[in-house]
Design an enzyme around this catalytic site. Structure first.
Site, PDB file in Angstrom:
ATOM      1  N   ASN A 143      25.526 -39.174 -63.311  1.00  0.00           N
ATOM      2  CA  ASN A 143      26.462 -39.542 -63.096  1.00  0.00           C
ATOM      3  C   ASN A 143      27.211 -41.145 -63.232  1.00  0.00           C
ATOM      4  OD1 ASN A 143      29.801 -39.882 -62.653  1.00  0.00           O
ATOM      5  ND2 ASN A 143      29.593 -39.473 -60.919  1.00  0.00           N
TER       6      ASN A 143
ATOM      7  N   HIS B 168      21.361 -88.757 -72.805  1.00  0.00           N
ATOM      8  CA  HIS B 168      20.477 -88.727 -71.924  1.00  0.00           C
ATOM      9  C   HIS B 168      21.389 -89.526 -70.421  1.00  0.00           C
ATOM     10  CE1 HIS B 168      17.162 -90.218 -74.700  1.00  0.00           C
ATOM     11  NE2 HIS B 168      18.784 -90.942 -74.426  1.00  0.00           N
TER      12      HIS B 168
ATOM     13  N   ASN C 287      36.525 -89.385 -64.224  1.00  0.00           N
ATOM     14  CA  ASN C 287      38.387 -88.644 -64.439  1.00  0.00           C
ATOM     15  C   ASN C 287      38.742 -88.153 -63.155  1.00  0.00           C
ATOM     16  OD1 ASN C 287      36.288 -86.654 -63.579  1.00  0.00           O
ATOM     17  ND2 ASN C 287      36.850 -85.197 -64.910  1.00  0.00           N
TER      18      ASN C 287
END
Ligand code: UD1
Ligand code: CA
Length: 415
Positions: free
Chosen positions: A170, A329, A352
């Site tokens: 099941n 790299h 950022n």
């Protein structure tokens, strides 16, 4: 398609996971176990979703705010009781109820759709998913009569020696007629061994009342229920293998599939080569003829155009990269738009995040960036500009097209 309401059972303690986090919030692919169940149901066209929660209910509700309704099962009295509680939140007397477990994230949308279709077409009282398992241990087994008709489902603990050999399990996913489910669920009696109300007992109650129960077989890999950490590893592996097979089939080269992780939502173009230990996350697009890796990480929202090269120890996040650009790299690019034919030297970092907000960096076509450069966002590097090795380009000090800058902070190079 018939108007179906899905009832997801997710109140369990997840005891075998040995976790403080609700089991269904554990990670699978780029999301969570429950998140994947929900998106697969949505893919099948199911609009109404009710999730039965219990253990740390508030955490789950917070995570899935606005996704259907939540019902709290106060006492964990078993899957039968969970359905009974959930039914209170299912509107309308008519229609079908699809019951599924919150811990079976690999059942595909297409499989849910087929189950709903089988249920609607044959107007049965219950259609349920089954599959043949080599190792059926711990799953409920489908007990049939000599004619092959379903009689009942028996849980592992209640199986006789002979029944233990049955391999048809099941999956834990069923479609019921709502009014019948409401009526017959009340007839389930407590299982003496586990002191729980087993939803699975409803099958015998229905067949004894001469109601029609049909089964639909699905792939064994879809049936996996996540009960412990090992299952979680297996589920992630199954998803990853499926994705990698699809990509190989579509013309992508993946040289080391066993060390490569690719989210199922990623889109990758033909003749791109992926080298070992590369991780490609949710909603990433990679063009054709790119070369990615070894040891590259492409994070959500990244888009690479064609013929881009991304090399070792490079992380790219929420960034667009134009054709033929090379980032080979030790680089981090975050919230950046990079043009075509750009060369980014080893060790270049876009700064950022200023500790509070994220800022954007723009690097236009044909820019050449030396090794070890820091670009402090927000900043724009004009087309064809050159940045000398070791420079720090400070925020808002945009570099003009064609200009060469160098130093800390970077200044135009006077010839
Ligand atoms: C269940 C089925 C079994 C099937 C298997 C498939 C029952 C009795 N057994 O077993 O036949 O082969 O799934 O994976 O249903 N839950 C609640 N409230 C509860 C108890 C459970 O919401 O009080 C939820 C759990 O969070 C889980 C689901 O129901 O998502 C199934 O419960 P679980 O304890 O995992 O059942 P299994 O032993 O895996
Ligand atoms: Ca389970």
């Amino acid at each position: 398609m018939e108007n179906i309401t899905a009832l997801i059972l997710a109140a369990g303690l997840g005891t075998r996971m040995k976790t403080n986090l609700p089991k269904v919030l554990h990670p699978i692919g780029g999301g969570t176990i429950l998140g994947r169940v929900i998106s697969n149901l949505r893919a099948a066209g199911v609009k109404n979703i009710v999730t039965v929660v219990g253990y740390k209910a508030e955490l789950i509700e917070k995570h899935f705010k606005g996704v259907g309704k939540f019902v709290v099962q106060k006492e964990l009295l078993g899957s039968g009781d969970a359905v009974l509680r959930g039914l209170d939140a299912v509107e309308g007397a008519e229609g079908g109820v699809l019951v599924t477990c919150g811990d079976t994230p690999l059942i595909e949308g297409e499989t849910y759709r087929k189950l709903i279709e089988a249920y609607s077409k044959d107007k049965v009282s219950c259609a349920l998913l089954t599959c043949d398992a080599k190792d059926p241990f711990a799953y409920g087994r489908i007990i049939r009569n000599a004619e092959g008709e379903v009689l009942k489902i028996t849980e592992e603990k209640d199986l006789s020696g002979e029944e233990k050999k049955i391999q048809e399990i099941n999956v834990g996913t069923y479609c019921f007629k709502k009014d019948e489910l409401k009526k017959f669920i009340k007839k389930i009696e407590v299982n003496e061994k586990k002191k729980e109300f087993y939803l699975t007992d409803i099958v015998e109650i229905l067949t004894c009342d001469n109601k029609k129960v049909l089964t639909l077989e699905c792939d064994i890999e879809e049936a996996l229920g996540i009960n412990d950490r090992g299952d979680l590893v297996l589920a992630n592996r199954i998803m990853n293998n499926k994705k990698i097979d699809q990509l190989l089939e579509s013309g992508v080269t993946i040289l080391s599939p066993e060390t490569t992780v690719i989210d199922e939502t990623a889109v990758i173009g033909k003749d791109t080569v992926i080298l070992s230990n590369t991780v490609i996350e949710k909603d990433v697009t990679v063009g054709s003829n790119c070369r990615i890796g070894p040891f590259s990480r492409l994070r959500p929202g990244t888009k690479l155009a064609d013929e881009v090269e991304v090399g070792n120890f490079v992380e790219i996040n929420r960034t667009n990269v134009g054709s033929r650009t090379r980032v080979k790299h030790h680089t981090y690019l975050g919230d950046t738009t990079v043009g075509c034919d750009v060369n980014i030297g080893a060790g270049t970092i876009t700064a950022n995040y200023d500790g509070k907000d994220k800022h954007h960096t723009i690097i236009e076509d044909n820019v050449s960036i030396g090794v070890g450069v820091t670009l402090i966002a927000p900043v724009k590097i004009g087309a064809g500009a050159k940045i000398g090795a070791g420079s720090v380009v400070t925020k808002n000090k945009d570099v003009k097209p064609g200009e060469t800058v160098i130093g800390v902070p970077a200044k135009p190079l006077h010839k």
